[in-house]
Design an enzyme around this catalytic site. Structure first.
Site, PDB file in Angstrom:
ATOM      1  N   HIS A   1       0.837  -1.204   0.000  1.00 52.17           N
ATOM      2  CA  HIS A   1       0.000   0.000   0.000  1.00 52.17           C
ATOM      3  C   HIS A   1       0.875   1.260   0.000  1.00 52.17           C
ATOM      4  O   HIS A   1       0.599   2.220  -0.726  1.00 52.17           O
ATOM      5  CB  HIS A   1      -0.874   0.053   1.261  1.00 52.17           C
ATOM      6  CG  HIS A   1      -1.905  -1.026   1.373  1.00 52.17           C
ATOM      7  ND1 HIS A   1      -2.042  -1.822   2.489  1.00 52.17           N
ATOM      8  CD2 HIS A   1      -2.872  -1.447   0.512  1.00 52.17           C
ATOM      9  CE1 HIS A   1      -3.047  -2.667   2.328  1.00 52.17           C
ATOM     10  NE2 HIS A   1      -3.563  -2.481   1.121  1.00 52.17           N
TER      11      HIS A   1
ATOM     12  N   LYS B   1     -17.976  -5.476   7.573  1.00 52.38           N
ATOM     13  CA  LYS B   1     -16.736  -6.186   7.302  1.00 52.38           C
ATOM     14  C   LYS B   1     -16.034  -6.526   8.613  1.00 52.38           C
ATOM     15  O   LYS B   1     -15.867  -5.653   9.475  1.00 52.38           O
ATOM     16  CB  LYS B   1     -15.817  -5.324   6.414  1.00 52.38           C
ATOM     17  CG  LYS B   1     -15.308  -6.110   5.211  1.00 52.38           C
ATOM     18  CD  LYS B   1     -14.469  -5.247   4.306  1.00 52.38           C
ATOM     19  CE  LYS B   1     -13.948  -6.067   3.142  1.00 52.38           C
ATOM     20  NZ  LYS B   1     -13.178  -5.285   2.207  1.00 52.38           N
TER      21      LYS B   1
ATOM     22  N   ARG C   1      -2.314  -5.994  -8.255  1.00 52.06           N
ATOM     23  CA  ARG C   1      -1.244  -6.958  -8.025  1.00 52.06           C
ATOM     24  C   ARG C   1      -1.195  -7.970  -9.165  1.00 52.06           C
ATOM     25  O   ARG C   1      -0.378  -7.882 -10.047  1.00 52.06           O
ATOM     26  CB  ARG C   1      -1.449  -7.673  -6.683  1.00 52.06           C
ATOM     27  CG  ARG C   1      -0.920  -6.912  -5.511  1.00 52.06           C
ATOM     28  CD  ARG C   1      -1.496  -7.394  -4.229  1.00 52.06           C
ATOM     29  NE  ARG C   1      -2.940  -7.165  -4.197  1.00 52.06           N
ATOM     30  CZ  ARG C   1      -3.702  -7.369  -3.151  1.00 52.06           C
ATOM     31  NH1 ARG C   1      -3.197  -7.861  -2.066  1.00 52.06           N
ATOM     32  NH2 ARG C   1      -4.984  -7.087  -3.191  1.00 52.06           N
TER      33      ARG C   1
ATOM     34  N   SER D   1      -2.915  -7.910   2.937  1.00 47.60           N
ATOM     35  CA  SER D   1      -3.197  -7.732   4.361  1.00 47.60           C
ATOM     36  C   SER D   1      -3.591  -9.065   4.994  1.00 47.60           C
ATOM     37  O   SER D   1      -3.189  -9.367   6.122  1.00 47.60           O
ATOM     38  CB  SER D   1      -4.320  -6.714   4.561  1.00 47.60           C
ATOM     39  OG  SER D   1      -3.932  -5.467   4.068  1.00 47.60           O
TER      40      SER D   1
HETATM   41  P1  ADP Z   1      -9.789  -3.518  -0.313  1.00 49.19           P
HETATM   42  O1  ADP Z   1      -9.897  -2.043  -0.506  1.00 49.19           O
HETATM   43  O2  ADP Z   1     -10.231  -4.285  -1.533  1.00 49.19           O
HETATM   44  O3  ADP Z   1     -10.389  -3.997   0.960  1.00 49.19           O
HETATM   45  P2  ADP Z   1      -7.004  -3.262   0.539  1.00 49.19           P
HETATM   46  O4  ADP Z   1      -7.364  -2.335   1.604  1.00 49.19           O
HETATM   47  O5  ADP Z   1      -6.104  -4.401   0.930  1.00 49.19           O
HETATM   48  O6  ADP Z   1      -8.227  -3.889  -0.211  1.00 49.19           O
HETATM   49  O7  ADP Z   1      -6.237  -2.518  -0.635  1.00 49.19           O
HETATM   50  C1  ADP Z   1      -6.558  -1.242  -1.135  1.00 49.19           C
HETATM   51  C2  ADP Z   1      -5.965  -1.112  -2.524  1.00 49.19           C
HETATM   52  O8  ADP Z   1      -4.550  -1.353  -2.502  1.00 49.19           O
HETATM   53  C3  ADP Z   1      -6.521  -2.096  -3.548  1.00 49.19           C
HETATM   54  O9  ADP Z   1      -6.600  -1.450  -4.798  1.00 49.19           O
HETATM   55  C4  ADP Z   1      -5.508  -3.198  -3.588  1.00 49.19           C
HETATM   56  O10 ADP Z   1      -5.500  -3.873  -4.834  1.00 49.19           O
HETATM   57  C5  ADP Z   1      -4.221  -2.409  -3.393  1.00 49.19           C
HETATM   58  N1  ADP Z   1      -3.165  -3.247  -2.849  1.00 49.19           N
HETATM   59  C6  ADP Z   1      -3.210  -4.067  -1.779  1.00 49.19           C
HETATM   60  N2  ADP Z   1      -2.021  -4.705  -1.583  1.00 49.19           N
HETATM   61  C7  ADP Z   1      -1.205  -4.294  -2.587  1.00 49.19           C
HETATM   62  C8  ADP Z   1       0.130  -4.601  -2.989  1.00 49.19           C
HETATM   63  N3  ADP Z   1       0.866  -5.479  -2.313  1.00 49.19           N
HETATM   64  N4  ADP Z   1       0.620  -3.994  -4.089  1.00 49.19           N
HETATM   65  C9  ADP Z   1      -0.146  -3.114  -4.770  1.00 49.19           C
HETATM   66  N5  ADP Z   1      -1.413  -2.797  -4.481  1.00 49.19           N
HETATM   67  C10 ADP Z   1      -1.941  -3.370  -3.401  1.00 49.19           C
END
Ligand code: ADP
Length: 160
Positions: free
Chosen positions: A18, A42, A91, A129
């Site tokens: 992130h 959630k 990803r 995560s």
């Molecule tokens: P969500 O919003 O779907 O619950 P997250 O909070 O984990 O998921 O992620 C927020 C955003 O960051 C999403 O667009 C996700 O694809 C991206 N993201 C999560 N982990 C990574 C990573 N390792 N590399 C690049 N982008 C990521």
């Protein structure tokens, strides 16, 4: 004048993946609002306050970042802060279906707001995560996947 963007997510918890996305997105925008979804449906490990706090700590040296939580639709928050872009990270191919659907729906909800994708750096593509939580829960070393503040919080969480 550069546009304003929002980077929405659950961030449960924030990972180096992130952080990489937000650091790479920052130069393109005047302000980047990192917004943590406050969604009671959630099941999250960390409260929304804890997630916001961890992001604030990990990004304290970044300029032009606002970290906060939001309830409801991303497009509504974006409109409120006059953002014209939603930043998301990609990803693997497996992210694509979901992200494409989300981006299309958000455009239907507000055609003035464009979703912009940043492709993950190779070294972060396998970080999620949920994997981090699983490793931490089982006593594995997560220090190279998350910022120090998050590592500490995860340790405390699973000590109890
Ligand atoms: P969500 O919003 O779907 O619950 P997250 O909070 O984990 O998921 O992620 C927020 C955003 O960051 C999403 O667009 C996700 O694809 C991206 N993201 C999560 N982990 C990574 C990573 N390792 N590399 C690049 N982008 C990521």
């Amino acid at each position: 004048m550069k546009p304003v963007a929002v980077y929405p997510g659950s961030f449960d918890p924030l990972t180096n993946g992130h952080i990489d996305i937000l650091q790479r997105a920052l130069p393109f925008f005047s302000v980047l609002h990192v917004i943590v979804a406050d969604n009671a449906d959630k099941n999250t490990l960390f409260s929304v306050e804890e997630r916001v706090e961890m992001i604030k700590e990990a990004t304290s040296r970044e300029k032009n970042i606002v970290v906060t939580s939001f309830k409801g639709l991303v497009v509504d928050y974006a409109k409120k802060v006059k953002a014209h872009a939603i930043v998301r990270g990609l990803r693997a191919v497996s992210d694509f279906d979901y992200e494409f659907q989300l981006a299309t729906m958000n455009r239907r909800l507000n055609a003035d707001i464009e979703t912009i994708f940043f492709a993950t750096r190779g070294k972060y593509f396998y970080i999620s995560s949920s994997a981090i939580k699983d490793i931490a829960k089982n006593g594995g070393d997560i220090s190279s996947f998350v910022p120090a503040a998050v590592e500490q919080k995860l340790r405390e969480k699973f000590k109890k």
